[in-house]
Scaffold this motif. Sequence first.
Motif, PDB file in Angstrom:
ATOM      1  N   LEU A   1     -82.205   3.898  31.774  1.00 34.40           N
ATOM      2  CA  LEU A   1     -80.959   3.628  31.538  1.00 34.40           C
ATOM      3  C   LEU A   1     -79.970   2.724  32.366  1.00 34.40           C
ATOM      4  CD1 LEU A   1     -79.785   7.066  30.221  1.00 34.40           C
ATOM      5  CD2 LEU A   1     -79.503   4.278  28.899  1.00 34.40           C
ATOM      6  N   GLY A   2     -80.593   2.806  34.076  1.00 35.32           N
ATOM      7  CA  GLY A   2     -80.777   1.524  34.716  1.00 35.32           C
ATOM      8  C   GLY A   2     -80.583   3.333  35.927  1.00 35.32           C
ATOM      9  N   MET A   3     -79.532   2.512  36.852  1.00 28.76           N
ATOM     10  CA  MET A   3     -78.841   3.482  38.081  1.00 28.76           C
ATOM     11  C   MET A   3     -77.668   4.446  38.132  1.00 28.76           C
ATOM     12  SD  MET A   3     -79.511   4.355  41.205  1.00 28.76           S
ATOM     13  CE  MET A   3     -81.027   3.194  41.955  1.00 28.76           C
ATOM     14  N   LEU A   4     -77.850   5.802  37.709  1.00 30.13           N
ATOM     15  CA  LEU A   4     -76.650   6.161  37.270  1.00 30.13           C
ATOM     16  C   LEU A   4     -75.423   5.458  39.217  1.00 30.13           C
ATOM     17  CD1 LEU A   4     -77.985  10.004  36.138  1.00 30.13           C
ATOM     18  CD2 LEU A   4     -77.039   7.741  34.865  1.00 30.13           C
ATOM     19  N   PRO A   5     -73.850   5.928  38.271  1.00 27.93           N
ATOM     20  CA  PRO A   5     -73.466   5.755  39.759  1.00 27.93           C
ATOM     21  C   PRO A   5     -72.954   7.056  40.185  1.00 27.93           C
ATOM     22  CG  PRO A   5     -72.115   5.967  37.762  1.00 27.93           C
ATOM     23  CD  PRO A   5     -73.657   5.865  37.157  1.00 27.93           C
ATOM     24  N   GLY A   6     -72.328   6.381  41.481  1.00 30.53           N
ATOM     25  CA  GLY A   6     -72.333   7.270  42.394  1.00 30.53           C
ATOM     26  C   GLY A   6     -71.239   8.306  41.707  1.00 30.53           C
TER      27      GLY A   6
ATOM     28  N   ALA B   1     -75.182  -1.414  26.215  1.00 30.93           N
ATOM     29  CA  ALA B   1     -75.341  -0.443  26.536  1.00 30.93           C
ATOM     30  C   ALA B   1     -76.260   1.201  25.645  1.00 30.93           C
ATOM     31  CB  ALA B   1     -73.365   0.263  26.561  1.00 30.93           C
ATOM     32  N   ARG B   2     -75.760   2.177  26.270  1.00 28.24           N
ATOM     33  CA  ARG B   2     -76.001   3.464  25.909  1.00 28.24           C
ATOM     34  C   ARG B   2     -74.996   4.543  26.194  1.00 28.24           C
ATOM     35  NH1 ARG B   2     -82.169   3.734  26.772  1.00 28.24           N
ATOM     36  NH2 ARG B   2     -81.753   2.245  28.237  1.00 28.24           N
ATOM     37  N   PHE B   3     -75.114   5.544  26.015  1.00 33.44           N
ATOM     38  CA  PHE B   3     -74.102   6.678  26.332  1.00 33.44           C
ATOM     39  C   PHE B   3     -74.623   7.778  25.941  1.00 33.44           C
ATOM     40  CE2 PHE B   3     -73.125   6.411  21.827  1.00 33.44           C
ATOM     41  CZ  PHE B   3     -72.721   7.717  21.925  1.00 33.44           C
ATOM     42  N   PHE B   4     -74.218   8.942  27.308  1.00 30.32           N
ATOM     43  CA  PHE B   4     -74.784  10.426  26.965  1.00 30.32           C
ATOM     44  C   PHE B   4     -73.322  10.843  27.416  1.00 30.32           C
ATOM     45  CE2 PHE B   4     -76.630   8.580  30.858  1.00 30.32           C
ATOM     46  CZ  PHE B   4     -76.548   9.660  32.241  1.00 30.32           C
ATOM     47  N   SER B   5     -73.146  12.280  27.586  1.00 34.00           N
ATOM     48  CA  SER B   5     -72.360  13.047  28.394  1.00 34.00           C
ATOM     49  C   SER B   5     -73.457  14.554  29.084  1.00 34.00           C
ATOM     50  CB  SER B   5     -71.682  13.839  27.273  1.00 34.00           C
ATOM     51  OG  SER B   5     -71.483  12.798  26.104  1.00 34.00           O
TER      52      SER B   5
ATOM     53  N   VAL C   1     -71.392   6.014  30.220  1.00 30.25           N
ATOM     54  CA  VAL C   1     -71.649   4.583  29.197  1.00 30.25           C
ATOM     55  C   VAL C   1     -72.380   3.264  29.828  1.00 30.25           C
ATOM     56  CG1 VAL C   1     -70.729   2.576  27.831  1.00 30.25           C
ATOM     57  CG2 VAL C   1     -69.706   5.080  27.964  1.00 30.25           C
ATOM     58  N   LEU C   2     -73.104   3.589  29.732  1.00 32.74           N
ATOM     59  CA  LEU C   2     -74.472   2.138  30.799  1.00 32.74           C
ATOM     60  C   LEU C   2     -75.218   1.179  30.201  1.00 32.74           C
ATOM     61  CD1 LEU C   2     -76.265   5.298  32.494  1.00 32.74           C
ATOM     62  CD2 LEU C   2     -74.425   4.533  33.362  1.00 32.74           C
ATOM     63  N   ASP C   3     -74.809  -0.333  31.115  1.00 31.94           N
ATOM     64  CA  ASP C   3     -75.430  -0.757  30.472  1.00 31.94           C
ATOM     65  C   ASP C   3     -76.329  -1.440  31.144  1.00 31.94           C
ATOM     66  OD1 ASP C   3     -76.000  -4.318  30.264  1.00 31.94           O
ATOM     67  OD2 ASP C   3     -73.944  -4.413  29.398  1.00 31.94           O
ATOM     68  N   SER C   4     -77.467  -1.759  30.713  1.00 35.86           N
ATOM     69  CA  SER C   4     -79.058  -1.630  31.689  1.00 35.86           C
ATOM     70  C   SER C   4     -79.711  -2.952  31.869  1.00 35.86           C
ATOM     71  CB  SER C   4     -80.128  -0.983  30.852  1.00 35.86           C
ATOM     72  OG  SER C   4     -80.372  -1.190  29.431  1.00 35.86           O
ATOM     73  N   ILE C   5     -78.500  -4.166  31.331  1.00 36.02           N
ATOM     74  CA  ILE C   5     -78.669  -5.184  31.283  1.00 36.02           C
ATOM     75  C   ILE C   5     -78.141  -5.945  33.044  1.00 36.02           C
ATOM     76  CG2 ILE C   5     -78.950  -7.530  30.639  1.00 36.02           C
ATOM     77  CD1 ILE C   5     -80.770  -6.118  29.626  1.00 36.02           C
ATOM     78  N   THR C   6     -76.686  -5.295  32.659  1.00 40.32           N
ATOM     79  CA  THR C   6     -75.714  -5.759  33.811  1.00 40.32           C
ATOM     80  C   THR C   6     -75.833  -4.897  34.862  1.00 40.32           C
ATOM     81  OG1 THR C   6     -73.925  -5.131  32.493  1.00 40.32           O
ATOM     82  CG2 THR C   6     -75.033  -7.041  32.606  1.00 40.32           C
ATOM     83  N   GLN C   7     -76.805  -3.709  34.527  1.00 43.37           N
ATOM     84  CA  GLN C   7     -76.342  -2.791  35.626  1.00 43.37           C
ATOM     85  C   GLN C   7     -74.608  -2.315  35.793  1.00 43.37           C
ATOM     86  OE1 GLN C   7     -78.613  -0.943  36.366  1.00 43.37           O
ATOM     87  NE2 GLN C   7     -79.748  -2.968  35.363  1.00 43.37           N
ATOM     88  N   SER C   8     -73.927  -2.655  34.831  1.00 39.61           N
ATOM     89  CA  SER C   8     -72.441  -1.890  34.753  1.00 39.61           C
ATOM     90  C   SER C   8     -72.217  -0.502  34.452  1.00 39.61           C
ATOM     91  CB  SER C   8     -71.993  -3.144  33.713  1.00 39.61           C
ATOM     92  OG  SER C   8     -71.369  -4.544  34.265  1.00 39.61           O
ATOM     93  N   PHE C   9     -71.372   0.032  34.346  1.00 40.02           N
ATOM     94  CA  PHE C   9     -71.430   1.572  34.129  1.00 40.02           C
ATOM     95  C   PHE C   9     -69.740   1.475  33.508  1.00 40.02           C
ATOM     96  CE2 PHE C   9     -70.610   1.471  38.531  1.00 40.02           C
ATOM     97  CZ  PHE C   9     -69.869   2.255  38.728  1.00 40.02           C
ATOM     98  N   ALA C  10     -69.303   2.581  33.128  1.00 47.27           N
ATOM     99  CA  ALA C  10     -68.220   3.700  32.972  1.00 47.27           C
ATOM    100  C   ALA C  10     -68.191   4.830  32.947  1.00 47.27           C
ATOM    101  CB  ALA C  10     -67.316   2.834  30.919  1.00 47.27           C
ATOM    102  N   VAL C  11     -67.637   6.025  33.276  1.00 48.90           N
ATOM    103  CA  VAL C  11     -67.866   6.995  33.093  1.00 48.90           C
ATOM    104  C   VAL C  11     -66.558   7.716  32.926  1.00 48.90           C
ATOM    105  CG1 VAL C  11     -68.560   9.218  34.190  1.00 48.90           C
ATOM    106  CG2 VAL C  11     -69.506   7.160  34.928  1.00 48.90           C
ATOM    107  N   LEU C  12     -66.484   8.341  31.895  1.00 46.68           N
ATOM    108  CA  LEU C  12     -65.197   9.121  31.297  1.00 46.68           C
ATOM    109  C   LEU C  12     -65.358  10.910  31.566  1.00 46.68           C
ATOM    110  CD1 LEU C  12     -65.675   7.319  29.410  1.00 46.68           C
ATOM    111  CD2 LEU C  12     -63.880   7.398  28.485  1.00 46.68           C
ATOM    112  N   ALA C  13     -63.899  11.236  31.836  1.00 46.05           N
ATOM    113  CA  ALA C  13     -64.455  12.264  32.414  1.00 46.05           C
ATOM    114  C   ALA C  13     -62.693  13.277  31.777  1.00 46.05           C
ATOM    115  CB  ALA C  13     -64.123  12.829  34.260  1.00 46.05           C
TER     116      ALA C  13
END
Length: 395
Positions: free
Chosen positions: A267-272, A304-308, A320-332
């Motif tokens: 999925l790529g690197m998880l954001p901190g 992108a793909r997503f998981f909770s 929500v992780l984009d493994s091509i661009t390494q972009s991310f969104a985290v909803l809390a």
Amino acid sequence: MADEIDVETVAADLRRRLARQLATDGRLHSPQWRAAVEAVPRHAFLPHFYRESDAPGVTTWEPVMPETTGKAKWLGLVYSDETWVTQFNGHDIDWADPQPISNATPTSSSTMPSLVVRMLEDLGVQDGMKVLEIGTGTGYSTALLCHRLGSGSVTSIETDDGVARRARQALTGSGHFPDVLVGDGRVGHADGAPYDRLIATCGFRGIPPFWLEQVRPGGVIVTTLRGWMRSLGLVKLIVTDESASGWFSDGDPSFMIARQQDAPTSLGMLPGLDDGTARKAAYGPEILSRSGPAFMAQLAAPDARFFSTAIDGGPVSTFVLDSITQSFAVLAPTESGWQVRQGGTRRLWDAIESAAATWEEHGSPSTGAFGVTVSRDQQTVWLGNPNGPQWALSS
């Protein structure tokens, strides 16, 4: 014994019953395709398969075969309007000693007959036409095509050698002799071109350019477009000089994605916990699983793909992780709604929210309001008409 039945007699009755039910439900209209459903022995293509167990807990599939399930029950399941799984994780099953299977991904199946005949009717074939099928699978849909057009008019491509071998055997045993090839369906089969029709029974992220070259102008392509988060749906395209355009069908049919287009394993690197910039979210993660908004999310974030999950004992967040661009969104979750943190070269949640808002502004339309235009260089999904809101497809 109660299960000592005449398989062929019972199967013939069940085929007629299935065809009658599909017609009554408005899923089968053509007398030619009804004749094919009544004639082709689906049980010859499903001598054994797996069905999902209804037991709670981890998803588990149980083997179904006449030797253990009983001939009558096996036939009843074969001729029900259901999809049955025949392979997991790309590995052949030891049918000498089949076991329940858990924590596995289905990779081959026999699609529910109502969806098969829907696609075949959408294809609009006429006598004498040549058809290229992508995704032979068990060979059942291939046999329906052969019954309708003759074996010499059908070429089918399967990516898995073992699956193709079993399909050939079942087809031959049923009196059909199409060309069944092993290869990458995205490439098609140039030696047999041009084709009048092309049908794909696996999902693709875009329309492969080779298809546009191999289907004659005026020809038809019927396939499912899908991404790594979900299926987009069934499309019917008319080909014109190495381009094509058409519409999505209403509904939400889904096929397994073509193996060559599987999502990357990582999925790529998880954001901190402090990465990215935060803002209040206009939409929460529920739009990723609701039919209409999820369709828009897949268009807006095609890679992108997503998981909770909960992080460090905190509340459940959605990544929500984009493994091509390494972009991310985290909803809390917050006391007043949802917060989103975004980072990378693409603001994923901005794009998803914009697409969802556009969908709502246009009256929350069904997938039938969306169309597709493709060429060798560009592939676009549009809303309403080719000049309406647009989203690029991945290839």
